[in-house]
Every structure is written in C-alpha cells, then in structure tokens.
Design an enzyme around this catalytic site. Structure first.
Site, PDB file in Angstrom:
ATOM      1  CD  GLU A 109       4.202   0.647   6.829  1.00 10.97           C
ATOM      2  OE1 GLU A 109       4.986   0.916   7.749  1.00 10.97           O
ATOM      3  OE2 GLU A 109       3.861   1.501   5.980  1.00 10.97           O
TER       4      GLU A 109
ATOM      5  CG  ASP B 171      -0.212  -0.020   2.553  1.00 11.21           C
ATOM      6  OD1 ASP B 171       0.791  -0.739   2.667  1.00 11.21           O
ATOM      7  OD2 ASP B 171      -0.643   0.697   3.474  1.00 11.21           O
TER       8      ASP B 171
END
Ligand SMILES: [Zn+2]
Length: 372
Positions: free
Chosen positions: A137, A75
């Site tokens: 994350e 991400d």
C-alpha cells in the site's frame, strides 16, 4: 518459511499488535507476515481463506443479508531504527512505539481479533464478514495489493459497507477526496536578456495562471453531513535557462484536491475551465495523475448502524485512501482505525494503548448487532 511469526488470535489486541509490529514487513517483503496471517486465519473453522500474492482474503459464508468488508494493509514504510516495538509511558499515557504501530498494524490486530471472534462456528456475526489483508500500500499504486484483488478477485470485495482500518484516531472518516495533478506549460522564444524585446518570456507567461490560483476560492461541500474542503494549489514551478537568457519554457505543477461529488472527468474539466484564459493564450495542460474520491455513503443502513456503534459524529476524509477502490464498485466505504494519522511514517510512530480496545469493542458491538 523461516522464523514464521506466530499469531495468537486469542491474545489481547495489544499483544497482537506487538507481534505484528515485531514482524517487519516493509513494502515488498510482506511474505513472512502474510504467511503468518494466512496460517492464523486457516486455523479458524468458520472462514474461507484465499491467498493472492501477498494478500490474504478470508470470509464467512453464513447467508446473512448483509456483508461488511474489513480491510488493512500489511506493509509499512521503511524501518527508521524504530523496531522492535517498545512500550513507553509518555505524558501519563501508555504508548506502543515502532514502525507500523499506527499505520496500520494496530488496525490489522483489531481485524485479526474480529476474525478470531466471528470466524469460528458459533461466532454469529450479524453480517457476513470479509477480511482483506493486503500488501504494497505504501508504494506506487500499480503494486497495490488491494488493486490486484480488485482486478483478480473482484467478488471478494463486494459488500454493503467497507471499513478500512487506516489510522483515524478512532473517529469515523467518511469517503475520501480525489486528487488530480496537472502540468501547465507555456512556451516563448529564447533571446539574450540584453535584447529581451526579441524574445517571449515563458515564465512571464505563467503570471496569469498564478494570479488565477492566488485568487481561487475553493469550495466547501457538504455530503451526508460531512464537510469536504477542496484545494487548488501550485505545488511546483520550473523554468529558466541561464542568468542572461529569456526563457522559452516554463511549467507549473498544480494539485487539485476535490470533493467526492466530482468524478475524475468533472475534476479535470473544472481545472481546464479555471485555466481557460491561459489555455486560450497558448498554454498547454497535461494531466499527470487523477484518482477519484469516494462518497461517504453514510446514509446507507449498514454505515448508519456503524456510526451509531461508534457513537461520535463522523468527519470527512480529506486525503486519498484505498476506500476509493471500494467506491469504484459502488460500495460505501469509511476509514476507521485506532492509530493516529499524524504519526504515520514518522520515526516517532506509536499508538496509544488506550485506543486499541475501544476500536475493537466498537467494531465487535457493531458486527454482533448489539446496540452500542
Ligand atoms: Zn496506511
């Protein structure tokens, strides 16, 4: 699955980085990219592949005596008008601009290249390899895909060394520091400020704690030859009712960044000791969050061989990173990635093209067991 990005693992690391960057994957919307990564890994005959939410796990099972885990998040932070990617030369250096270039799709691309090379019959890595591509994350820790893998597929994270390909500018950064946040609160008695002697000023009650912080001498701790620099700082203060009222409540927020030789309990105990006088005087201390650090573990043979392959002295990781999730299982973990950490999360995010191949080459040399 519409518009599934195609990932060609035989393309060079720059092309692969671009393909990843041009598949937007802001936290929470990683699914199409995770699908593409999963498809690319499933096409490799030498890998066992598993999917957990939008995290993709793959590993070799060659019976090697040692295992190296490579991890990277898929991400990014929200796009800041900086997609699609753009290749530009600035100050005589080719740079790839775009959201996620540095943090950390360049690292993911290196991982995919390594999977393509070693995850096939005849790939012959010197260690068994595990690849962990995870989601979420860049958001609250409870959503973190690596945390979920640790809870639901713990065995997938075991290894002799974990390498997290977060941006480090191509340097090995060992372990990470812990971070503790506390709230120190004082109470007093409200009164009209024209008759202040009738009240007790809670803001003044913080004076001692502030003086303690200003005079605090943080430690510098050497572990495995790396220097970790601690810091204990007020990062917020609040209090006050109105311009004519003696305040009866005040709070100080304090952040302690601590070296990994202290665990979470030791860090909290230290902060309580630092504020012992304030606490004896009636202040209260509440822990808001506490995440332990990670020891660098560079003395472990698997880590020492990696340091030799990179060929430059490692340094300490001062920020908290997901390496701590490996450390919690006793696995030495280092950060090593081609991106520039200073550029992470900026509009101007980019990665130097000349950092990509060296990262891939150093890891290839290390994982194939060839001398650096
Ligand atoms: Zn990152």
């Amino acid at each position: 699955m519409t518009d599934l990005p195609q990932l060609d693992l035989s393309a060079d690391v720059l092309a692969l980085t671009r393909a990843l960057v041009d598949a937007p994957s802001v936290s929470g919307s990683e699914e199409p990219l995770a699908d593409a990564v999963e498809a690319a890994l499933r096409a490799l005959a030498g890998l066992e592949v598993e999917r957990v939410g939008n995290s993709v796990l793959a590993r070799t099972n060659l019976g090697r005596p040692t295992r190296v885990v490579l991890a990277g998040h898929l991400d990014t932070v929200p796009v800041a008008g900086n997609l699609p990617s753009e290749l530009r030369e600035v100050d005589g250096v080719q740079r790839l601009y775009g959201c996620g270039t540095s943090d950390m799709k360049a690292g993911d691309a290196v991982m995919l290249r390594l999977a393509g090379r070693f995850g096939v019959p005849g790939g012959e890595p010197a260690h068994d390899l595990t690849f962990v591509f995870y989601d979420n994350e860049e958001v609250e820790a409870v959503k973190n895909g690596l945390g979920r893998v640790a809870r639901e597929r713990r065995g997938w994270l075991y290894g002799d060394l974990a390498i997290l390909l977060e941006p480090t500018d191509g340097e090995i950064e060992g372990g990470c520091q812990g971070t503790l946040r506390v709230r120190l609160e004082t109470t007093g008695r409200r009164a009209h400020s024209a008759r202040s002697w009738l009240g007790v000023n809670a803001v003044h009650g913080l004076a001692g704690a502030l003086a303690t912080l200003a005079a605090y001498r943080p430690r510098e701790v050497e572990i495995d030859g790396l220097t970790y620099r601690e810091g204990l700082n007020a990062v917020g203060i609040s209090g006050g009712v109105a311009g004519n009222v003696i305040p009866d409540e005040a709070a100080l927020t304090v952040n302690f960044r601590y070296a990994p030789d202290r665990d979470e309990d030791a860090a909290e105990a230290h902060v309580r000791e630092v504020f012992a006088e304030a606490l004896a005087g009636g202040a209260t201390l509440t822990v808001t969050d506490n995440a332990g650090g990670a020891m660098p573990g560079l003395a472990e043979p698997a880590a020492a061989a990696f340091v030799a392959a990179v060929g430059r002295p490692p340094r300490a990781k001062l920020g908290w990173t997901d390496v701590a999730r490996f450390a919690a299982f006793g696995i030495p973990a280092v950060n090593y990635g081609p991106g520039d950490p200073q550029l992470a999360h900026t509009r101007d995010e980019h990665v130097r093209v000349d950092r990509l191949r060296p990262a891939e080459d150093a890891l290839t040399a290390y994982l194939s067991g060839s001398p650096a």
